[in-house]
Each structure stands twice: as C-alpha cells, then as structure tokens.
Design a protein around this motif. Structure first.
Motif, PDB file in Angstrom:
ATOM      1  N   GLU A  45       0.823  -1.204   0.000  1.00 48.34           N
ATOM      2  CA  GLU A  45       0.000   0.000   0.000  1.00 48.34           C
ATOM      3  C   GLU A  45       0.863   1.262   0.000  1.00 48.34           C
ATOM      4  N   GLU A  46       1.948   1.248   0.767  1.00 50.22           N
ATOM      5  CA  GLU A  46       2.835   2.412   0.811  1.00 50.22           C
ATOM      6  C   GLU A  46       3.511   2.635  -0.537  1.00 50.22           C
ATOM      7  N   ILE A  47       3.975   1.562  -1.137  1.00 48.06           N
ATOM      8  CA  ILE A  47       4.607   1.684  -2.455  1.00 48.06           C
ATOM      9  C   ILE A  47       3.572   2.129  -3.482  1.00 48.06           C
ATOM     10  N   GLY A  48       2.374   1.565  -3.411  1.00 47.46           N
ATOM     11  CA  GLY A  48       1.308   1.921  -4.334  1.00 47.46           C
ATOM     12  C   GLY A  48       0.874   3.371  -4.213  1.00 47.46           C
ATOM     13  N   ALA A  49       1.035   3.960  -3.036  1.00 47.00           N
ATOM     14  CA  ALA A  49       0.660   5.359  -2.818  1.00 47.00           C
ATOM     15  C   ALA A  49       1.729   6.324  -3.331  1.00 47.00           C
ATOM     16  N   ALA A  50       2.925   5.829  -3.598  1.00 52.33           N
ATOM     17  CA  ALA A  50       4.009   6.673  -4.103  1.00 52.33           C
ATOM     18  C   ALA A  50       3.733   7.006  -5.565  1.00 52.33           C
ATOM     19  N   ALA A  51       3.812   8.291  -5.893  1.00 52.77           N
ATOM     20  CA  ALA A  51       3.475   8.723  -7.253  1.00 52.77           C
ATOM     21  C   ALA A  51       4.618   8.524  -8.238  1.00 52.77           C
ATOM     22  N   THR A  52       5.855   8.683  -7.783  1.00 55.87           N
ATOM     23  CA  THR A  52       7.010   8.625  -8.692  1.00 55.87           C
ATOM     24  C   THR A  52       8.070   7.676  -8.151  1.00 55.87           C
ATOM     25  N   VAL A  53       9.043   7.403  -8.998  1.00 60.78           N
ATOM     26  CA  VAL A  53      10.185   6.582  -8.587  1.00 60.78           C
ATOM     27  C   VAL A  53      10.914   7.257  -7.424  1.00 60.78           C
ATOM     28  N   ALA A  54      11.049   8.582  -7.484  1.00 58.26           N
ATOM     29  CA  ALA A  54      11.695   9.315  -6.388  1.00 58.26           C
ATOM     30  C   ALA A  54      10.927   9.146  -5.083  1.00 58.26           C
ATOM     31  N   ASP A  55       9.604   9.101  -5.151  1.00 57.58           N
ATOM     32  CA  ASP A  55       8.793   8.881  -3.951  1.00 57.58           C
ATOM     33  C   ASP A  55       9.023   7.481  -3.377  1.00 57.58           C
ATOM     34  N   VAL A  56       9.145   6.490  -4.249  1.00 60.91           N
ATOM     35  CA  VAL A  56       9.428   5.126  -3.792  1.00 60.91           C
ATOM     36  C   VAL A  56      10.812   5.092  -3.146  1.00 60.91           C
ATOM     37  N   ALA A  57      11.789   5.738  -3.759  1.00 59.80           N
ATOM     38  CA  ALA A  57      13.139   5.779  -3.201  1.00 59.80           C
ATOM     39  C   ALA A  57      13.166   6.475  -1.847  1.00 59.80           C
ATOM     40  N   ALA A  58      12.415   7.555  -1.717  1.00 58.36           N
ATOM     41  CA  ALA A  58      12.352   8.270  -0.433  1.00 58.36           C
ATOM     42  C   ALA A  58      11.710   7.402   0.635  1.00 58.36           C
ATOM     43  N   LEU A  59      10.683   6.657   0.273  1.00 59.97           N
ATOM     44  CA  LEU A  59      10.041   5.738   1.204  1.00 59.97           C
ATOM     45  C   LEU A  59      11.033   4.700   1.700  1.00 59.97           C
ATOM     46  N   VAL A  60      11.758   4.094   0.790  1.00 58.27           N
ATOM     47  CA  VAL A  60      12.743   3.081   1.145  1.00 58.27           C
ATOM     48  C   VAL A  60      13.844   3.694   2.012  1.00 58.27           C
ATOM     49  N   ALA A  61      14.315   4.880   1.639  1.00 60.76           N
ATOM     50  CA  ALA A  61      15.385   5.547   2.403  1.00 60.76           C
ATOM     51  C   ALA A  61      14.932   5.892   3.816  1.00 60.76           C
ATOM     52  N   SER A  62      13.645   6.141   3.991  1.00 62.88           N
ATOM     53  CA  SER A  62      13.142   6.502   5.328  1.00 62.88           C
ATOM     54  C   SER A  62      13.096   5.324   6.286  1.00 62.88           C
ATOM     55  N   ARG A  63      13.248   4.141   5.748  1.00 61.86           N
ATOM     56  CA  ARG A  63      13.193   2.938   6.598  1.00 61.86           C
ATOM     57  C   ARG A  63      14.578   2.507   6.948  1.00 61.86           C
TER      58      ARG A  63
END
Length: 63
Positions: A45-63
């Motif tokens: 769900e978190e990955i699906g809510a990310a609009a761009t590749v940069a958003d996915v990368a930021a999500l991963v980096a935050s963990r």
C-alpha cells in the motif's frame, strides 16, 4: 542491489511508477523483496501510494 528486470537507464526519478514498470504485480514483488532481503518494513500500500520513482526511493530511504 534489488533488480526487478527493469533496465536502469529506462528509469528517471520523476517517472511515475507505471512508467518505470511498477505495475501492481511489481509493487507486490518489490515490497516482498524489501522485507525479505533488506529487512525493511514497507507495505504494498505504501509503495502503491508513491506517485514517482523518487517517492518510492524516499520511502525506502526513510526505513
């Protein structure tokens, strides 16, 4: 490094998930790989809510 079979040169940070080839199946696979291989608690769900590749990368980096 995690590979989902998408050529790195075809991905830009501002590309949408769909443009980068992250369809719903790839999102599930990415979440699974991140949990199993990297020990990161990231949900589909978190990955699906990310609009761009940069958003996915930021999500991963935050963990």
């Amino acid at each position: 490094m995690i590979s989902l079979g998408i050529p790195e040169d075809d991905i830009s940070p501002d590309a949408t998930r769909e443009e980068a080839g992250l369809d719903s199946i790839a999102v599930v696979e990415l979440a699974l790989v991140l949990r199993r291989e990297k020990g990161l608690a990231v949900t589909e769900e978190e990955i699906g809510a990310a609009a761009t590749v940069a958003d996915v990368a930021a999500l991963v980096a935050s963990r």
